[in-house]
Write an enzyme that holds these catalytic residues in place. Structure first.
Site, PDB file in Angstrom:
ATOM      1  CB  CYS A  75     -13.241   4.747   1.898  1.00 51.24           C
ATOM      2  SG  CYS A  75     -11.698   5.332   1.280  1.00 51.24           S
ATOM      3  CE  LYS A  93      -2.294  -0.586   4.592  1.00 51.14           C
ATOM      4  NZ  LYS A  93      -3.395  -0.503   3.621  1.00 51.14           N
ATOM      5  CG  ASN A  94      -1.258  -1.205   0.655  1.00 49.60           C
ATOM      6  OD1 ASN A  94      -2.058  -1.609   1.489  1.00 49.60           O
ATOM      7  ND2 ASN A  94      -1.135   0.073   0.328  1.00 49.60           N
ATOM      8  CG  ASP A 126      -0.763   4.917   0.051  1.00 51.46           C
ATOM      9  OD1 ASP A 126      -1.833   5.542  -0.061  1.00 51.46           O
ATOM     10  OD2 ASP A 126      -0.661   3.700  -0.206  1.00 51.46           O
ATOM     11  NE  ARG A 157      -9.699   3.681  -2.079  1.00 49.81           N
ATOM     12  CZ  ARG A 157      -8.956   3.140  -1.124  1.00 49.81           C
ATOM     13  NH1 ARG A 157      -9.138   3.472   0.121  1.00 49.81           N
ATOM     14  NH2 ARG A 157      -8.032   2.248  -1.411  1.00 49.81           N
ATOM     15  NE  ARG A 200      -7.741   0.343   7.843  1.00 52.00           N
ATOM     16  CZ  ARG A 200      -8.610   0.571   6.891  1.00 52.00           C
ATOM     17  NH1 ARG A 200      -9.385   1.618   6.944  1.00 52.00           N
ATOM     18  NH2 ARG A 200      -8.703  -0.250   5.873  1.00 52.00           N
TER      19      ARG A 200
HETATM   20  N1  EPU Z   1     -10.342   3.507  -9.662  1.00 53.96           N
HETATM   21  C1  EPU Z   1     -11.497   3.486 -10.405  1.00 53.96           C
HETATM   22  N2  EPU Z   1     -12.090   2.280 -10.679  1.00 53.96           N
HETATM   23  C2  EPU Z   1     -11.556   1.115 -10.214  1.00 53.96           C
HETATM   24  C3  EPU Z   1     -10.390   1.140  -9.449  1.00 53.96           C
HETATM   25  C4  EPU Z   1      -9.792   2.358  -9.196  1.00 53.96           C
HETATM   26  O1  EPU Z   1     -12.004   4.534 -10.831  1.00 53.96           O
HETATM   27  O2  EPU Z   1     -12.154   0.060 -10.493  1.00 53.96           O
HETATM   28  C5  EPU Z   1      -9.659   4.790  -9.387  1.00 53.96           C
HETATM   29  C6  EPU Z   1      -9.654   5.126  -7.890  1.00 53.96           C
HETATM   30  O3  EPU Z   1     -10.848   5.748  -7.482  1.00 53.96           O
HETATM   31  C7  EPU Z   1      -8.439   6.019  -7.804  1.00 53.96           C
HETATM   32  C8  EPU Z   1      -7.484   5.401  -8.829  1.00 53.96           C
HETATM   33  O4  EPU Z   1      -8.307   4.647  -9.707  1.00 53.96           O
HETATM   34  O5  EPU Z   1      -8.766   7.314  -8.200  1.00 53.96           O
HETATM   35  C9  EPU Z   1      -6.401   4.501  -8.264  1.00 53.96           C
HETATM   36  O6  EPU Z   1      -6.948   3.651  -7.277  1.00 53.96           O
HETATM   37  P1  EPU Z   1      -6.369   2.192  -7.007  1.00 53.96           P
HETATM   38  O7  EPU Z   1      -7.383   1.203  -7.488  1.00 53.96           O
HETATM   39  O8  EPU Z   1      -5.009   2.080  -7.537  1.00 53.96           O
HETATM   40  O9  EPU Z   1      -6.348   2.146  -5.422  1.00 53.96           O
HETATM   41  P2  EPU Z   1      -6.615   0.856  -4.550  1.00 53.96           P
HETATM   42  O10 EPU Z   1      -6.151  -0.334  -5.281  1.00 53.96           O
HETATM   43  O11 EPU Z   1      -8.018   0.877  -4.056  1.00 53.96           O
HETATM   44  C10 EPU Z   1      -4.293   0.820  -3.383  1.00 53.96           C
HETATM   45  C11 EPU Z   1      -3.771   0.856  -1.980  1.00 53.96           C
HETATM   46  C12 EPU Z   1      -3.996   2.235  -1.409  1.00 53.96           C
HETATM   47  C13 EPU Z   1      -3.243   3.241  -2.279  1.00 53.96           C
HETATM   48  C14 EPU Z   1      -3.721   3.126  -3.726  1.00 53.96           C
HETATM   49  C15 EPU Z   1      -2.957   4.021  -4.688  1.00 53.96           C
HETATM   50  C16 EPU Z   1      -4.045  -1.432  -1.261  1.00 53.96           C
HETATM   51  C17 EPU Z   1      -4.730  -2.424  -0.405  1.00 53.96           C
HETATM   52  N3  EPU Z   1      -4.471  -0.172  -1.196  1.00 53.96           N
HETATM   53  O12 EPU Z   1      -5.680   1.133  -3.309  1.00 53.96           O
HETATM   54  O13 EPU Z   1      -3.430   2.237  -0.089  1.00 53.96           O
HETATM   55  O14 EPU Z   1      -3.473   4.544  -1.815  1.00 53.96           O
HETATM   56  O15 EPU Z   1      -3.579   1.766  -4.177  1.00 53.96           O
HETATM   57  O16 EPU Z   1      -1.600   3.735  -4.649  1.00 53.96           O
HETATM   58  O17 EPU Z   1      -3.113  -1.776  -1.974  1.00 53.96           O
HETATM   59  C18 EPU Z   1      -3.151   2.980   2.122  1.00 53.96           C
HETATM   60  O18 EPU Z   1      -2.388   2.014   2.298  1.00 53.96           O
HETATM   61  O19 EPU Z   1      -3.262   3.921   2.935  1.00 53.96           O
HETATM   62  C19 EPU Z   1      -3.973   3.021   0.907  1.00 53.96           C
HETATM   63  C20 EPU Z   1      -5.068   3.770   0.789  1.00 53.96           C
END
Ligand code: EPU
Length: 419
Positions: free
Chosen positions: A118, A22-23, A306, A123, A398
């Site tokens: 969320c 998915k990701n 995850d 996030r 999802r």
């Molecule tokens: N963060 C910030 N600012 C940003 C972006 C991230 O502070 O601009 C922080 C977040 O709050 C968090 C950390 O950085 O504490 C890492 O977050 P990341 O941005 O890596 O998460 P994401 O890209 O929103 C993806 C996956 C998530 C998975 C995370 C971590 C997708 C679509 N989603 O989320 O997947 O948990 O990386 O590996 O790729 C799931 O599939 O259940 C899921 C939540």
């Protein structure tokens, strides 16, 4: 709202194959906005709700999708479509924000709703925005929306404050069409980022270093079409392997990359499960006497957040006391109180949870709160004595394709109650 009805305990035994990740599929779908006009075909797109949501968003943005020969063909069919991702879509799926970089790079303008908080944490998307600003975009926030404009993005050096998966993907996609060279530092290194870079290079991008901390992108004038196969879902596959250990079963995961799953496989071995990697797949077997062990979630190649919830279910059955420190999201222990309703002894203190193991779980009515928490409760239900009803399994849908069917094929007694 459908529910899962599970009668346990069952041992999970057999062979299973993960669907497309998915990701990895979500950014790949966002990347279909980038080509000049040629079709882009994606194979192994998983049939899960987040993907259907992204397809609806793409349709709104002028990209039609059509299934053909095991793949999905994406093609721009309305050149004058809007360039906005409305709140109604983004609030149901934060990954919608992945269209920001491609829309901006391709059309010079994008308007994307801010996702808001969320279930698992705040996030923010500040890193996505800072990265795009570094490439020359003007970014404004107004009325809950991000408005980004740039007549021509320009290559730049940018360092993320922390590794962010979708942040890296968003800026990476935008940089493909920037003028000149972009150097992105402190990038996330997840396999899904490597998959996206492979797809982009297939359609004409010039990216090197994906999977490492520094990614270099030489901008090109335009991108074409092509074909790409999404990697197998390491989180889905890992969920079944944890299920094998939890139920003291014997499961072989076919077609997945052991390297992508290494952080989990190492921990399973440390807990005392037998992990074998052969040509035919990754086999996990376990018998009684698993040992509790401590872990911290961390960006790849650390232990994935995850899989943390599913790991907690496993630790309820291991001997001794184990600790989990969740370092990525601030509110990702919502499965703990539900596990306790099934007889687990878990004490949560801020970002840490202590699990007092060697518990025999008993079936109960439980409530899913997010995608991975749902998977944890389903595994717990398969291992527990008696009947478990997992409510709100729309969370599960999802990201897990046909979970009840895959679990049934491994010997679990799981049925979907259509309510
Ligand atoms: N963060 C910030 N600012 C940003 C972006 C991230 O502070 O601009 C922080 C977040 O709050 C968090 C950390 O950085 O504490 C890492 O977050 P990341 O941005 O890596 O998460 P994401 O890209 O929103 C993806 C996956 C998530 C998975 C995370 C971590 C997708 C679509 N989603 O989320 O997947 O948990 O990386 O590996 O790729 C799931 O599939 O259940 C899921 C939540």
């Amino acid at each position: 709202m459908d529910k899962f009805h599970i009668v346990g305990p069952s041992r999970l035994v057999g062979r299973v194959r993960a669907s497309g990740a998915k990701n990895a599929a979500l950014p790949a779908l966002a990347a279909t906005l980038l080509p000049d006009g040629e079709p882009l075909t994606l194979h192994r797109v998983p049939g899960v709700r987040d993907i259907r949501t992204m397809m609806r968003l793409l349709d709104h943005l002028g990209i039609a999708s059509e299934e053909s020969e095991g793949g999905v063909v994406f093609r721009r069919d309305r050149p004058n479509a809007d360039h906005d991702a409305p709140y109604d879509v983004v609030k149901t799926m934060r990954a919608s924000v992945l269209v920001l970089g491609p829309l901006l790079a391709r059309f010079g303008h994008a308007r994307v709703s801010l996702p808001g908080g969320c279930a698992i944490g705040v996030r923010p998307i500040d890193q996505h925005l800072k990265g795009l600003e570094a490439l020359g975009a003007e970014v404004h926030l107004s009325h809950g929306y991000v408005e980004a404009t740039a007549s021509q993005l320009r290559g730049a050096r940018f360092r993320f404050d922390m590794p962010t998966v979708t942040g890296t993907e968003n800026v990476l996609m935008a940089a493909c069409l920037a003028k000149g060279t972009t150097v992105l530092e402190n990038c996330a290194r997840e396999p899904e980022i490597v998959d996206l870079a492979n797809l982009l290079n297939t359609i004409g991008a010039r990216i090197s270093g994906a999977g490492e901390e520094t990614i270099v992108i030489d901008g090109v004038d335009g991108l074409g079409g092509g074909e790409h196969t999404i990697i197998p879902d390491r989180i889905e596959g890992g969920t079944y392997l944890i299920g094998a250990a939890l139920t003291r079963g014997d499961v072989t995961l076919e077609g997945s990359s052991p390297a992508d799953l290494a952080p989990l496989l190492d921990k399973l071995a440390e807990a005392g499960a037998k992990v074998e990697t052969t040509e035919s797949g990754i086999r996990v077997t376990a018998s009684d006497g698993l040992q509790g062990c401590d872990l911290d979630t961390a960006p790849h190649p650390g232990f994935p957040t995850d899989l943390q919830a599913q790991w907690m279910a496993l630790m309820t059955s291991a001997d001794g006391v184990s600790t989990i420190r969740e370092t990525i999201f601030e509110n990702r222990f919502q499965h703990a109180p539900e596990l306790m309703r099934m007889g687990a002894d878990v004490r949560v203190d801020g970002g840490s949870a202590r699990i007092y193991g060697a518990r025999r779980l008993t079936g109960a009515a439980v409530m899913a709160t997010d995608l991975r928490a749902s998977a944890c409760l389903v595994l717990a239900g398969v291992a527990a004595d008696g009947e478990t009803v997992v409510d709100r399994i729309y969370h599960l849908e999802r990201g897990y394709e046909g979970m009840e069917l895959k679990l049934q094929s491994l010997g679990a007694r799981v049925a979907r109650w259509v309510v």
